[in-house]
Write a protein that holds these residues in place. Structure first.
Motif, short mmCIF file in Angstrom:
data_model
loop_
_atom_site.label_atom_id
_atom_site.label_comp_id
_atom_site.label_asym_id
_atom_site.label_seq_id
_atom_site.Cartn_x
_atom_site.Cartn_y
_atom_site.Cartn_z
N CYS A 37 67.61 16.07 54.62
CA CYS A 37 68.17 14.92 53.89
C CYS A 37 68.77 13.87 54.82
O CYS A 37 69.46 12.96 54.35
N CYS A 40 65.59 10.20 56.89
CA CYS A 40 65.28 8.82 56.48
C CYS A 40 66.54 7.98 56.36
O CYS A 40 66.47 6.76 56.41
N HIS A 64 61.07 10.03 45.22
CA HIS A 64 62.41 9.71 45.70
C HIS A 64 62.39 8.33 46.36
O HIS A 64 62.01 8.18 47.50
C1 HEC Z 1 61.07 10.67 53.37
C2 HEC Z 1 62.33 9.98 53.48
C3 HEC Z 1 63.52 10.54 52.69
C4 HEC Z 1 63.99 11.83 52.67
C5 HEC Z 1 63.43 13.04 53.39
C6 HEC Z 1 65.17 11.80 51.81
N1 HEC Z 1 65.41 10.53 51.36
FE1 HEC Z 1 66.99 9.94 50.21
N2 HEC Z 1 66.27 8.03 50.24
C7 HEC Z 1 65.12 7.62 50.88
C8 HEC Z 1 64.95 6.18 50.69
C9 HEC Z 1 63.81 5.32 51.24
C10 HEC Z 1 66.06 5.75 49.93
C11 HEC Z 1 66.40 4.33 49.51
C12 HEC Z 1 67.17 3.71 50.66
C13 HEC Z 1 67.55 2.27 50.47
O1 HEC Z 1 67.55 1.76 49.35
O2 HEC Z 1 67.91 1.64 51.47
C14 HEC Z 1 66.86 6.95 49.67
C15 HEC Z 1 68.03 6.95 48.95
C16 HEC Z 1 68.82 8.06 48.70
C17 HEC Z 1 70.05 8.03 47.94
C18 HEC Z 1 70.67 6.81 47.27
C19 HEC Z 1 71.27 5.84 48.27
C20 HEC Z 1 71.94 4.69 47.53
O3 HEC Z 1 71.32 3.60 47.41
O4 HEC Z 1 73.06 4.89 47.05
C21 HEC Z 1 70.52 9.32 47.91
C22 HEC Z 1 71.80 9.80 47.25
C23 HEC Z 1 69.59 10.13 48.64
N3 HEC Z 1 68.58 9.34 49.12
C24 HEC Z 1 69.70 11.50 48.80
C25 HEC Z 1 68.78 12.29 49.47
C26 HEC Z 1 68.84 13.73 49.54
C27 HEC Z 1 69.90 14.59 48.91
C28 HEC Z 1 67.78 14.13 50.30
C29 HEC Z 1 67.37 15.55 50.67
C30 HEC Z 1 67.06 16.42 49.57
C31 HEC Z 1 67.04 12.93 50.69
N4 HEC Z 1 67.66 11.85 50.16
C32 HEC Z 1 65.90 12.93 51.49
C33 HEC Z 1 64.27 8.38 51.62
C34 HEC Z 1 64.41 9.73 51.86
#
Ligand code: HEC
Ligand code: HEC
Length: 153
Positions: A37, A40, A64
């Motif tokens: 998590c 990215c 996601h």
């Molecule tokens: C392959 C890439 C990737 C992985 C692996 C990933 N994420 Fe994300 N996540 C993203 C992206 C892209 C965004 C949107 C970011 C933005 O808007 O700048 C995001 C956004 C989020 C947000 C919301 C952020 C906000 O705007 O408030 C949360 C909470 C989150 N991720 C939790 C997790 C969790 C928990 C995990 C692991 C289970 C995880 N992410 C794994 C790509 C990923």
């Protein structure tokens, strides 16, 4: 009088302080949280969201935010349980996050109302979700005012 002051001081120290200042990573953070998590974006401290919000995020990982962040079933269960266990316990921050975003909660919007729309788009920031761009100690769960440095471009 002196005693009163002392009591007041003791209360100040004893109170958990403003929510915001500190929401440290729990000591039982599974290694898989960093691994799965935080590739990215930063590893968001679990206390930033409610139990329901974490359940919603963890049940939709294959879609996601335009990426596929799916996990094997064992890790999925481990992380969901841990996130839910360490979710916020504070009423003020307990809303179910719109679009599963911390950055869409009413407390987030309120706390950041002095940040202009164009600031979020600066190259050094890119997205409100990029907490660490401004909160220099975000990775340690520190969001207090004196630990903020907004990139000028
Ligand atoms: C392959 C890439 C990737 C992985 C692996 C990933 N994420 Fe994300 N996540 C993203 C992206 C892209 C965004 C949107 C970011 C933005 O808007 O700048 C995001 C956004 C989020 C947000 C919301 C952020 C906000 O705007 O408030 C949360 C909470 C989150 N991720 C939790 C997790 C969790 C928990 C995990 C692991 C289970 C995880 N992410 C794994 C790509 C990923
Ligand atoms: C553009 C820079 C910037 C980004 C990116 C940013 N913040 Fe902030 N944040 C601020 C500013 C400025 C304040 C207001 C500080 C003040 O006046 O108390 C603030 C305040 C806060 C507060 C309240 C602090 C307090 O002591 O009351 C919290 C909590 C917080 N941010 C969390 C986050 C989280 C979580 C993220 C990422 C999802 C994030 N911020 C992204 C600039 C930013």
């Amino acid at each position: 009088m002196k005693k009163m002051v002392l009591i007041a001081a003791a209360l100040l120290i004893a109170s958990p302080g403003t929510f915001a200042a500190k929401m440290t990573m729990p000591t039982d953070t599974p290694a898989s949280y960093e691994a799965e998590c935080a590739s990215c974006h930063m590893a968001y401290p679990p206390a930033l969201l409610s139990q329901q919000s974490w359940k919603n995020i963890m049940s939709g990982l294959s879609k996601h935010f335009g990426t596929d962040a799916s996990l094997d079933p064992k890790t999925q269960t481990e992380l969901t349980n841990w996130l839910v266990k360490n979710a916020t316990t504070r009423q003020k921050y307990s809303e179910t996050a719109p679009e599963n975003r911390i950055t869409k909660t009413s407390w987030f919007i309120r706390k950041h109302d002095e940040v202009n729309a164009d600031v979020w788009k600066r190259a050094g920031i890119k997205s409100p979700a990029n907490c660490g761009a401004c909160h220099i100690d975000a990775a340690n769960g520190v969001f207090s005012e004196k630990n903020i440095k907004i990139p000028v471009k």
